[in-house]
Enzyme design. Structure first.
Site, mmCIF file in Angstrom:
data_model
loop_
_atom_site.group_PDB
_atom_site.id
_atom_site.type_symbol
_atom_site.label_atom_id
_atom_site.label_comp_id
_atom_site.label_asym_id
_atom_site.label_seq_id
_atom_site.Cartn_x
_atom_site.Cartn_y
_atom_site.Cartn_z
ATOM 1 N N GLY A 10 34.958 143.574 2.697
ATOM 2 C CA GLY A 10 35.682 144.470 3.594
ATOM 3 C C GLY A 10 36.883 143.838 4.278
ATOM 4 N N ARG A 14 40.933 148.225 11.003
ATOM 5 C CA ARG A 14 41.105 148.473 12.435
ATOM 6 C C ARG A 14 41.078 147.191 13.267
ATOM 7 N NH1 ARG A 14 36.796 152.932 13.543
ATOM 8 N NH2 ARG A 14 36.126 152.551 11.414
ATOM 9 N N LYS A 21 36.862 140.910 7.280
ATOM 10 C CA LYS A 21 36.093 141.238 8.488
ATOM 11 C C LYS A 21 34.894 140.309 8.716
ATOM 12 C CE LYS A 21 34.122 145.305 8.926
ATOM 13 N NZ LYS A 21 33.825 146.709 9.253
ATOM 14 N N ASP A 102 28.940 141.980 7.506
ATOM 15 C CA ASP A 102 29.517 142.288 8.815
ATOM 16 C C ASP A 102 28.490 142.945 9.737
ATOM 17 O OD1 ASP A 102 29.338 144.639 7.432
ATOM 18 O OD2 ASP A 102 31.491 145.076 7.455
ATOM 19 N N ASN A 168 20.141 154.215 7.191
ATOM 20 C CA ASN A 168 20.188 153.066 6.288
ATOM 21 C C ASN A 168 20.932 151.914 6.974
ATOM 22 O OD1 ASN A 168 20.647 151.266 4.201
ATOM 23 N ND2 ASN A 168 22.118 152.583 3.137
ATOM 24 N N ARG A 331 36.815 112.915 24.620
ATOM 25 C CA ARG A 331 37.149 113.218 23.226
ATOM 26 C C ARG A 331 36.061 112.659 22.307
ATOM 27 N NH1 ARG A 331 42.927 110.904 23.027
ATOM 28 N NH2 ARG A 331 42.752 111.460 20.826
ATOM 29 N N TYR A 364 42.667 105.908 31.243
ATOM 30 C CA TYR A 364 42.487 106.251 29.829
ATOM 31 C C TYR A 364 41.801 105.091 29.135
ATOM 32 C CZ TYR A 364 43.209 106.867 24.900
ATOM 33 O OH TYR A 364 42.980 106.961 23.555
ATOM 34 N N ASN A 375 33.579 97.862 36.728
ATOM 35 C CA ASN A 375 34.343 98.781 37.557
ATOM 36 C C ASN A 375 35.760 98.848 36.984
ATOM 37 O OD1 ASN A 375 34.380 100.260 40.321
ATOM 38 N ND2 ASN A 375 36.300 99.152 40.131
ATOM 39 N N TYR A 385 47.154 102.031 20.844
ATOM 40 C CA TYR A 385 47.952 102.503 19.704
ATOM 41 C C TYR A 385 49.345 101.927 19.788
ATOM 42 C CZ TYR A 385 49.909 106.029 16.492
ATOM 43 O OH TYR A 385 50.527 106.675 15.456
#
Ligand code: UD1
Ligand code: CA
Length: 465
Positions: A10, A14, A21, A102, A168, A331, A364, A375, A385
């Site tokens: 399908g 709409r 779908k 669906d 059904n 992350r 970071y 600490n 990086y």
């Protein structure tokens, strides 16, 4: 062997989207995935998905997990199943389940109970049905004294038939060998000029075979989405069902505004979920935690007594008694050991933070291993990086990293290392050492006065004196 065919051809016009779908999501998972997992939970893994509109997206989504067959033209549900005939012929000995891709709330229990009836009654086909207060649009089940005689589509039904409330669901069990034969005999001689799968019922009965209807107590198994409004309703229903399950398990919700918990999430008793919290994927949350407000947890494992406030956490492990937030980003592949404290505006990535270590604010830490009871001062940055490669930093147990320290990776700091505030560490530091990197501090007396004098004149200085 038993198998399944899932109709996923399908378009869902709409929905107003370039996507099949069945790929629209309910609680974070495509409706197709809900249907597949109902099959898998009913121990049916031999599955053929019928694709049509933008079928390549179905293939891409499935990534080769199951067989697919293309229905190039949309000529009806019977025609869709015909595309699976080669798959059905691989093994004609068992039964085949047909499902709609669906209608996400079909469940393993219904599938299994319907199969039990299908086998016990020696049926060629058993249709799964439900009673609806508003049956409009669905195929109606025509019951007889000792069974059923067929299904009539809304568009083909007379006024009396339209009053029938048993409909059904679009899900059926067929004896595979009978299904193949019946598919060869359906025609498109009806109001929609389509090949109706529903015609197989009357055809089977005409052959002298048995056909039956398994009525589900739970009418939700029928629910599908034709437009975005329906999809929102499916999401709302599923969301409240999941929250209801956690309430029974002893999870506390004071207000469920903005709370979305996906269906595979596990949460221990005594945990409190606060507003604006989204818990996704296969996250596991321990007992007596406090999650939220405004927190996202995706695919994470949390121990007991964890506190997350305004945290975004992805694919990470957070051990018992850890407190995090507010405004923290974890992350993937971060492990935070017992009793650690992570304060505001900290980002952690692919790092291990040792027991009872504190990173109180504005830091970071990426690609790093931080020991116990360390600490990490405000403004600490692991410079992981160099524009080409990522490298790791190691910070030993009991270390004290001064504010605004830069650790240029790869670099290893031993046990109980101190760094002075503002230090940039470019070499390894041995146990118990202090790393201090200070330029000469120049103090130029009277500088400001001289500068102001130029700008606004002698009078200003006189006034100040
Ligand atoms: C169908 C049933 C109806 C039932 C209803 C339940 C028929 C003739 N009617 O109606 O009795 O109450 O489902 O929702 O079967 N599909 C294809 N290819 C096609 C046509 C449909 O793959 O050519 C797929 C759709 O994507 C969907 C499923 O089959 O997943 C059902 O199709 P849909 O158009 O919703 O069927 P209905 O006519 O509503
Ligand atoms: Ca439909």
């Amino acid at each position: 062997m038993n198998k399944a065919v899932i109709l996923a051809g399908g378009q869902g016009k709409r929905m107003k989207a370039d996507m099949p779908k069945p790929l629209f999501k309910v609680l974070g998972e495509p409706m197709l995935e809900w249907v597949i997992s109902a099959c898998e939970n009913a121990e049916i893994s031999d599955i053929c998905v019928i694709k049509g509109f933008m079928g390549e997206m179905i293939d891409e989504y499935l990534g080769g997990r199951y067989t697919t067959a293309l229905q190039a033209e949309r000529l009806g549900t019977g025609h869709a199943v015909m595309q699976a005939i080669p798959f059905l012929k691989n093994d004609e000995s068992g039964n085949t389940l047909i499902l709609c891709g669906d209608a996400p709330f079909i469940d393993a229990e219904t599938i299994k109970n319907a199969l039990e009836m299908h086998i016990k009654d020696n049926n060629a086909v058993t249709v799964i049905t439900a009673e609806l207060d508003a049956p409009k649009g669905y195929g109606r089940i025509i019951r007889t004294e000792n069974g059923i005689s067929g299904i009539v589509e809304e568009k083909d039904a007379d006024e009396e038939q339209k009053k029938i409330t048993e409909v059904n669901s679009g899900a059926y069990w067929f004896r595979t060998a009978d299904l193949i034969k019946l598919l060869g005999r359906i025609t498109n001689n009806n109001a929609q000029n389509e090949y109706y799968l529903t015609d197989t019922i009357a055809l089977a009965i005409a052959d002298g075979s048995n056909a039956g209807a398994f009525k589900s107590e739970n009418a939700e198994i029928i629910r599908g989405a034709n437009d975005r409004k329906d999809l929102l309703e499916l999401n709302t229903y599923a969301r409240l069902e999941v929250i209801g399950k956690h309430l029974v398990n002893g999870v506390e919700f004071i207000c469920t505004d903005g709370v979305v918990i996906e269906r595979d999430v596990e949460i221990g008793a005594g945990t409190q979920i606060l507003p604006g919290t989204i818990i996704r994927s296969k996250s596991v949350i321990g007992k007596n935690c406090k999650i939220g407000p405004n927190t996202v947890v995706e695919n994470c494992i949390l121990g007991d007594n964890v506190n997350l406030h305004a945290v975004q956490a992805f694919s990470s492990t957070i051990e018992e008694g850890v407190a995090i937030g507010p405004y923290v980003h974890l992350r993937p592949d971060t492990v935070i050991k017992k009793g650690a404290k992570i304060g505001d505006f900290v980002e952690l990535k692919n790092s291990t933070i040792g027991e009872k270590t504190a990173i109180a604010h504005l830091a970071y830490i990426g690609d790093s291993d931080v020991g116990k009871r360390a600490n990490i001062g405000c403004g600490t940055v692991t410079v992981n990086y160099d524009g080409i490669e990522k490298s790791r930093c190691v910070i030993g147990d009991n270390s004290f990293i001064g504010c605004n320290t830069n650790l240029i990776a790869p670099v290893t700091l031993g046990k109980a290392v101190y760094t002075a505030a503002g230090t940039t560490v470019t070499r390894d530091v041995p146990d118990y050492a202090l790393a201090i990197d200070r330029g000469v501090l120049n103090i130029k007396e009277g500088y400001t006065l001289r500068k102001l004098d130029k700008k606004i004149g002698q009078s200003h200085i006189a006034k100040k004196k």
